[in-house]
Design a protein around this motif. Structure first.
Motif, PDB file in Angstrom:
ATOM      1  N   PRO A   1       0.799  -1.223   0.000  1.00  0.00           N
ATOM      2  CA  PRO A   1       0.000   0.000   0.000  1.00  0.00           C
ATOM      3  C   PRO A   1       0.836   1.280   0.000  1.00  0.00           C
ATOM      4  N   THR A   2       2.131   1.162   0.265  1.00  0.00           N
ATOM      5  CA  THR A   2       2.972   2.357   0.376  1.00  0.00           C
ATOM      6  C   THR A   2       4.265   2.234  -0.434  1.00  0.00           C
ATOM      7  N   PRO A   3       4.149   2.066  -1.778  1.00  0.00           N
ATOM      8  CA  PRO A   3       5.375   2.051  -2.582  1.00  0.00           C
ATOM      9  C   PRO A   3       6.182   3.324  -2.323  1.00  0.00           C
ATOM     10  N   LEU A   4       7.444   3.248  -2.550  1.00  0.00           N
ATOM     11  CA  LEU A   4       8.451   4.272  -2.291  1.00  0.00           C
ATOM     12  C   LEU A   4       8.857   4.252  -0.826  1.00  0.00           C
ATOM     13  N   VAL A   5       7.915   4.308   0.121  1.00  0.00           N
ATOM     14  CA  VAL A   5       8.266   4.173   1.536  1.00  0.00           C
ATOM     15  C   VAL A   5       8.704   2.732   1.794  1.00  0.00           C
ATOM     16  N   VAL A   6       7.973   1.786   1.241  1.00  0.00           N
ATOM     17  CA  VAL A   6       8.405   0.390   1.142  1.00  0.00           C
ATOM     18  C   VAL A   6       8.791   0.246  -0.337  1.00  0.00           C
ATOM     19  N   PRO A   7      10.090   0.377  -0.643  1.00  0.00           N
ATOM     20  CA  PRO A   7      10.537   0.542  -2.032  1.00  0.00           C
ATOM     21  C   PRO A   7      10.482  -0.737  -2.862  1.00  0.00           C
ATOM     22  N   CYS A   8       9.286  -1.172  -3.177  1.00  0.00           N
ATOM     23  CA  CYS A   8       9.095  -2.418  -3.912  1.00  0.00           C
ATOM     24  C   CYS A   8       9.705  -2.362  -5.312  1.00  0.00           C
ATOM     25  N   HIS A   9       9.963  -1.156  -5.826  1.00  0.00           N
ATOM     26  CA  HIS A   9      10.617  -1.052  -7.132  1.00  0.00           C
ATOM     27  C   HIS A   9      12.048  -1.598  -7.081  1.00  0.00           C
ATOM     28  N   ARG A  10      12.618  -1.730  -5.897  1.00  0.00           N
ATOM     29  CA  ARG A  10      13.979  -2.268  -5.736  1.00  0.00           C
ATOM     30  C   ARG A  10      14.014  -3.794  -5.740  1.00  0.00           C
ATOM     31  N   VAL A  11      12.849  -4.432  -5.785  1.00  0.00           N
ATOM     32  CA  VAL A  11      12.778  -5.894  -5.818  1.00  0.00           C
ATOM     33  C   VAL A  11      12.583  -6.319  -7.270  1.00  0.00           C
ATOM     34  N   VAL A  12      13.526  -7.110  -7.758  1.00  0.00           N
ATOM     35  CA  VAL A  12      13.538  -7.498  -9.168  1.00  0.00           C
ATOM     36  C   VAL A  12      13.538  -9.018  -9.293  1.00  0.00           C
ATOM     37  N   ALA A  13      13.205  -9.482 -10.485  1.00  0.00           N
ATOM     38  CA  ALA A  13      13.238 -10.911 -10.767  1.00  0.00           C
ATOM     39  C   ALA A  13      14.688 -11.355 -10.938  1.00  0.00           C
ATOM     40  N   LYS A  14      14.925 -12.625 -10.733  1.00  0.00           N
ATOM     41  CA  LYS A  14      16.269 -13.183 -10.889  1.00  0.00           C
ATOM     42  C   LYS A  14      16.808 -12.961 -12.302  1.00  0.00           C
ATOM     43  N   GLY A  15      15.935 -13.051 -13.300  1.00  0.00           N
ATOM     44  CA  GLY A  15      16.375 -12.918 -14.673  1.00  0.00           C
ATOM     45  C   GLY A  15      15.895 -11.664 -15.375  1.00  0.00           C
TER      46      GLY A  15
ATOM     47  N   SER B   1       3.094   0.372 -14.011  1.00  0.00           N
ATOM     48  CA  SER B   1       3.884   0.299 -15.231  1.00  0.00           C
ATOM     49  C   SER B   1       5.318  -0.112 -14.926  1.00  0.00           C
ATOM     50  N   VAL B   2       5.812  -1.089 -15.665  1.00  0.00           N
ATOM     51  CA  VAL B   2       7.215  -1.477 -15.511  1.00  0.00           C
ATOM     52  C   VAL B   2       8.133  -0.319 -15.919  1.00  0.00           C
ATOM     53  N   ASP B   3       7.684   0.520 -16.848  1.00  0.00           N
ATOM     54  CA  ASP B   3       8.479   1.693 -17.226  1.00  0.00           C
ATOM     55  C   ASP B   3       8.658   2.646 -16.046  1.00  0.00           C
ATOM     56  N   LEU B   4       7.658   2.750 -15.186  1.00  0.00           N
ATOM     57  CA  LEU B   4       7.777   3.574 -13.984  1.00  0.00           C
ATOM     58  C   LEU B   4       8.823   2.974 -13.045  1.00  0.00           C
ATOM     59  N   LYS B   5       8.839   1.657 -12.917  1.00  0.00           N
ATOM     60  CA  LYS B   5       9.848   0.978 -12.098  1.00  0.00           C
ATOM     61  C   LYS B   5      11.238   1.264 -12.656  1.00  0.00           C
ATOM     62  N   ARG B   6      11.395   1.164 -13.964  1.00  0.00           N
ATOM     63  CA  ARG B   6      12.687   1.469 -14.594  1.00  0.00           C
ATOM     64  C   ARG B   6      13.109   2.918 -14.313  1.00  0.00           C
ATOM     65  N   ALA B   7      12.150   3.845 -14.399  1.00  0.00           N
ATOM     66  CA  ALA B   7      12.456   5.257 -14.153  1.00  0.00           C
ATOM     67  C   ALA B   7      12.877   5.486 -12.701  1.00  0.00           C
ATOM     68  N   LEU B   8      12.220   4.834 -11.754  1.00  0.00           N
ATOM     69  CA  LEU B   8      12.603   4.970 -10.343  1.00  0.00           C
ATOM     70  C   LEU B   8      14.006   4.407 -10.098  1.00  0.00           C
ATOM     71  N   LEU B   9      14.289   3.246 -10.686  1.00  0.00           N
ATOM     72  CA  LEU B   9      15.628   2.656 -10.530  1.00  0.00           C
ATOM     73  C   LEU B   9      16.689   3.529 -11.193  1.00  0.00           C
ATOM     74  N   ALA B  10      16.380   4.101 -12.353  1.00  0.00           N
ATOM     75  CA  ALA B  10      17.323   4.990 -13.040  1.00  0.00           C
ATOM     76  C   ALA B  10      17.571   6.253 -12.210  1.00  0.00           C
ATOM     77  N   MET B  11      16.513   6.815 -11.640  1.00  0.00           N
ATOM     78  CA  MET B  11      16.652   7.995 -10.791  1.00  0.00           C
ATOM     79  C   MET B  11      17.553   7.688  -9.602  1.00  0.00           C
ATOM     80  N   GLU B  12      17.339   6.531  -8.971  1.00  0.00           N
ATOM     81  CA  GLU B  12      18.163   6.164  -7.810  1.00  0.00           C
ATOM     82  C   GLU B  12      19.602   5.877  -8.210  1.00  0.00           C
ATOM     83  N   ALA B  13      19.820   5.436  -9.448  1.00  0.00           N
ATOM     84  CA  ALA B  13      21.181   5.172  -9.915  1.00  0.00           C
ATOM     85  C   ALA B  13      21.863   6.450 -10.413  1.00  0.00           C
ATOM     86  N   GLY B  14      21.154   7.573 -10.335  1.00  0.00           N
ATOM     87  CA  GLY B  14      21.731   8.844 -10.752  1.00  0.00           C
ATOM     88  C   GLY B  14      21.684   9.076 -12.247  1.00  0.00           C
ATOM     89  N   ARG B  15      20.841   8.311 -12.946  1.00  0.00           N
ATOM     90  CA  ARG B  15      20.743   8.458 -14.402  1.00  0.00           C
ATOM     91  C   ARG B  15      19.555   9.325 -14.808  1.00  0.00           C
TER      92      ARG B  15
END
Length: 146
Positions: free
Chosen positions: A107-121, A129-143
């Motif tokens: 219920p609280t993405p970002l506070v519980v950063p579920c975008h940081r949990v990825v599949a093994k492959g 949207s998976v694109d939103l997950k990619r954007a959050l990970l890119a933002m956190e990686a400084g991209r």
């Protein structure tokens, strides 16, 4: 303090937050803004501040249910890093499928950063949207956001 609701932009999305004091009750993503502004920590986080959400509490981590334990384990994944569903499952003593179900119900993405949990492959899923997950990970990686 009463329950408040507001949003802030992130790329093409708006992050909608429902909170009371430092306790976040719900985070969701939409295409249109709310009437009020989201709390300042969310604005700072979405601008790339890695420590902005540290002082916020999620209602989802309270208690000793398997989901609450999963959410606490996910909160321990550092900014800019990821963990697989299986790694989180091993930390909590459950299965990767249960972790995936917990991420879907978070219920609280970002506070519980579920975008940081990825599949093994690969990247795994993310709602809305998976694109939103990619954007959050890119933002956190400084991209920046894409």
């Amino acid at each position: 303090m009463g329950v408040q609701e507001g949003s802030c932009p992130f790329g093409l999305w708006h992050v909608h937050v429902v909170w009371s004091g430092d306790r976040v009750l719900q985070v969701r993503f939409g295409r249109s803004p709310a009437l009020a502004r989201a709390p300042a920590p969310f604005v700072r986080y979405l601008a790339g501040d890695p420590a902005a959400l540290v002082g916020l509490r999620s209602a989802a981590v309270e208690g000793d249910t398997v989901y609450a334990r999963i959410y606490r384990a996910v909160q321990a994944v550092p900014y800019g890093e990821t963990a697989t569903y299986g790694e989180v499952a091993a930390r909590v003593g459950t299965s990767a499928r249960v972790v995936g179900n917990a991420m879907r119900a978070n219920p609280t993405p970002l506070v519980v950063p579920c975008h940081r949990v990825v599949a093994k492959g690969g990247i795994g899923g993310f709602s809305p949207s998976v694109d939103l997950k990619r954007a959050l990970l890119a933002m956190e990686a400084g991209r920046g956001i894409s």
